[in-house]
Design an enzyme around this catalytic site. Structure first.
Site, mmCIF file in Angstrom:
data_model
loop_
_atom_site.group_PDB
_atom_site.id
_atom_site.type_symbol
_atom_site.label_atom_id
_atom_site.label_comp_id
_atom_site.label_asym_id
_atom_site.label_seq_id
_atom_site.Cartn_x
_atom_site.Cartn_y
_atom_site.Cartn_z
ATOM 1 C CG ASN A 199 -0.286 0.038 2.511
ATOM 2 O OD1 ASN A 199 0.260 0.993 2.365
ATOM 3 N ND2 ASN A 199 -0.367 -1.275 3.439
ATOM 4 C CG ASP A 207 -6.334 -5.610 4.869
ATOM 5 O OD1 ASP A 207 -6.158 -5.713 5.897
ATOM 6 O OD2 ASP A 207 -7.315 -5.220 4.299
ATOM 7 C CE LYS A 259 9.368 -10.191 -15.202
ATOM 8 N NZ LYS A 259 10.160 -8.960 -15.620
ATOM 9 N N PRO A 278 -2.697 -12.752 8.584
ATOM 10 C CG PRO A 278 -0.378 -12.752 9.845
ATOM 11 C CD PRO A 278 -0.442 -13.076 8.665
ATOM 12 C CG ASP A 279 -6.681 -8.511 13.060
ATOM 13 O OD1 ASP A 279 -5.802 -7.964 13.597
ATOM 14 O OD2 ASP A 279 -7.835 -8.506 12.323
ATOM 15 C CB ILE A 280 -0.491 -8.056 13.075
ATOM 16 C CG1 ILE A 280 0.054 -8.659 12.657
ATOM 17 C CG2 ILE A 280 0.489 -7.848 15.267
ATOM 18 C CD1 ILE A 280 1.484 -8.099 12.038
ATOM 19 C CG LEU A 281 -5.342 -3.892 16.386
ATOM 20 C CD1 LEU A 281 -4.539 -3.176 17.730
ATOM 21 C CD2 LEU A 281 -6.419 -2.903 15.490
ATOM 22 C CG PHE A 295 -2.581 4.260 13.376
ATOM 23 C CD1 PHE A 295 -2.659 6.120 13.362
ATOM 24 C CD2 PHE A 295 -2.150 4.479 14.885
ATOM 25 C CE1 PHE A 295 -2.346 6.446 13.589
ATOM 26 C CE2 PHE A 295 -1.594 5.293 15.434
ATOM 27 C CZ PHE A 295 -1.525 5.955 15.058
ATOM 28 C CE LYS A 349 -8.291 -1.676 12.095
ATOM 29 N NZ LYS A 349 -7.535 -0.496 11.458
#
Length: 398
Positions: free
Chosen positions: A208, A276, A286, A303-306, A323, A337
């Site tokens: 991102n 995500d 390649k 994985p959802d770290i938070l 965040f 969230k």
């Protein structure tokens, strides 16, 4: 900040001892008094004469020195310093510290003191990763010992990985933080920052637009308040903050492992913009452009770290801050969230293209907690970081 501060510097026996000469010089430049202690093994790497010349002080080496010990010199040394720094700290020295051994001057000094201690580990990557060293590390952290590093990189033995002693200026900044009288003095805080890069093949990845600027600013603001900051960052464009323990990662899975390896902490600020999804089977070569169709890629959820840290059954940080970068219904989405993830606070911001916030120098955030939402005026990211750091300090104090 270091003027007339007294540093008792313990130099153990490792190749990284050569960096300690530069560390002494940098500390003396800033007005600190450095009293050096060499282990017998350290003398295989640096000479007492070179250390003494740079420190401008006598080098202490022997527990059973008749002159020094006539007045219990090891007791006086250990208690007259503002801070004891072990750099490099070998696996052997860490083991002695963790288990209360005192069979030489260095280990006796460390046992006979209530002065704060800062450790800069240095050893082979396999020694660092060994379960015994990791157990000792956990014990020392529980005892309140501060750490700076180790860093990851090439080693004198030809291997690569974590185990390199932090660079002299990193240690100087950590010493400044340890001696700070700010409200976060002695508090260990984790900050994540930057994007993650999820490989598609060796030359392409999913990412991102995060620059990492806000995360770096938050880490620096926490350090200025005296915190011992572990900074886990993806491949960000922003300059790395000074005075932190730096852990650089590439992917979300690597970031999760780094976060888990940095616990326990008193607070965690998850500023990283973690991807995500990842390609479930990234290509080792390649992917070539061919006629007649587009490549088909299967995706897997990262994985959802938070959420993982927020919902820890044991050892959860006292304060977990997430965040939320949103483009639509910012407050509603961020509030949902916070509840879904289980964190204490969410810092929400509108990153739609018209705001110029993603990758820019300013931010406009809303702090969301169980008490409701609080909109902050738009300001530069450094000011946002300073305000958030002050709130963290207030929350931990409460």
């Amino acid at each position: 900040m270091l003027t007339d501060k007294r540093i008792l510097l313990i130099i153990a026996g490792g190749i990284a001892a050569y960096k300690t000469l530069e560390l002494i010089r940098r500390l003396r430049e800033r007005g600190a008094w450095v009293t050096p202690v060499l282990t017998r093994a350290a003398e295989e790497f640096v000479t007492p004469l070179s250390v003494s010349s740079l420190a401008g002080e006598k080098v202490y080496r022997d527990l059973f020195d008749l002159t020094d010990e006539a007045e219990m010199g090891h007791i006086q040394l250990s208690r007259s310093a503002d801070l004891i720094v072990a750099a490099p700290a070998t696996a052997d020295l860490m083991a002695k510290m963790a288990h209360g051994q005192a069979n030489d001057l260095a280990s006796t000094l460390l046992l006979a003191t209530d002065t704060p201690v800062l450790v800069a580990p240095a050893m082979n990557v396999r020694m660092w990763a060994h379960p015994a060293t990791q157990r000792n590390l956990a014990l020392l952290k529980q005892d309140g010992i501060g750490f700076v590093g180790p860093n990851e990189g090439d080693m004198a033995c030809g291997e690569f990985g974590p185990g390199r002693m932090s660079e002299p200026m990193e240690i100087v900044h950590a010493i400044q933080g340890a001696l700070s009288e700010g409200p976060l003095q002695g508090r260990r805080i984790l900050v994540t920052s930057g994007p993650t890069h999820e490989p598609i093949d060796p030359v392409r990845y999913i990412a991102n637009r995060s620059s990492g600027a806000q995360g770096s600013a938050i880490a620096e603001a926490l350090v200025k308040l005296g915190a011992d900051v572990v900074f886990v960052t993806g491949p960000a464009d922003a300059a790395r903050p000074e005075g932190v323990t730096l852990v650089e990662v590439e992917t979300a899975q690597e970031m999760l492992r780094a976060v888990q390896g940095s616990l326990p902490v008193e607070a965690a600020v998850f500023c990283a913009a973690v991807a995500d999804w990842r390609v479930s089977s990234a290509s080792d070569s390649k992917i070539k452009k061919t006629k007649g169709g587009l490549p088909v890629m299967a995706f897997a959820e990262n994985p959802d770290i938070l959420a993982t840290v927020s919902q820890m059954p044991e050892g959860r940080p006292a304060l977990v801050v997430g965040f939320a970068a949103e483009t639509d219904d910012v407050i509603e989405n961020a509030t949902a969230k916070r509840i879904r993830k289980g964190c204490d606070w969410i810092v929400a911001n509108d990153v739609s293209p018209a705001t110029g916030i993603m990758g820019g120098t300013e931010n406009a955030v809303t702090l969301i907690s169980d008490a409701g939402s609080e909109a902050w005026e738009r300001m530069d990211k450094v000011a946002v970081a300073e305000k958030l750091a002050e709130r963290v300090a207030e929350a931990l104090e409460a």
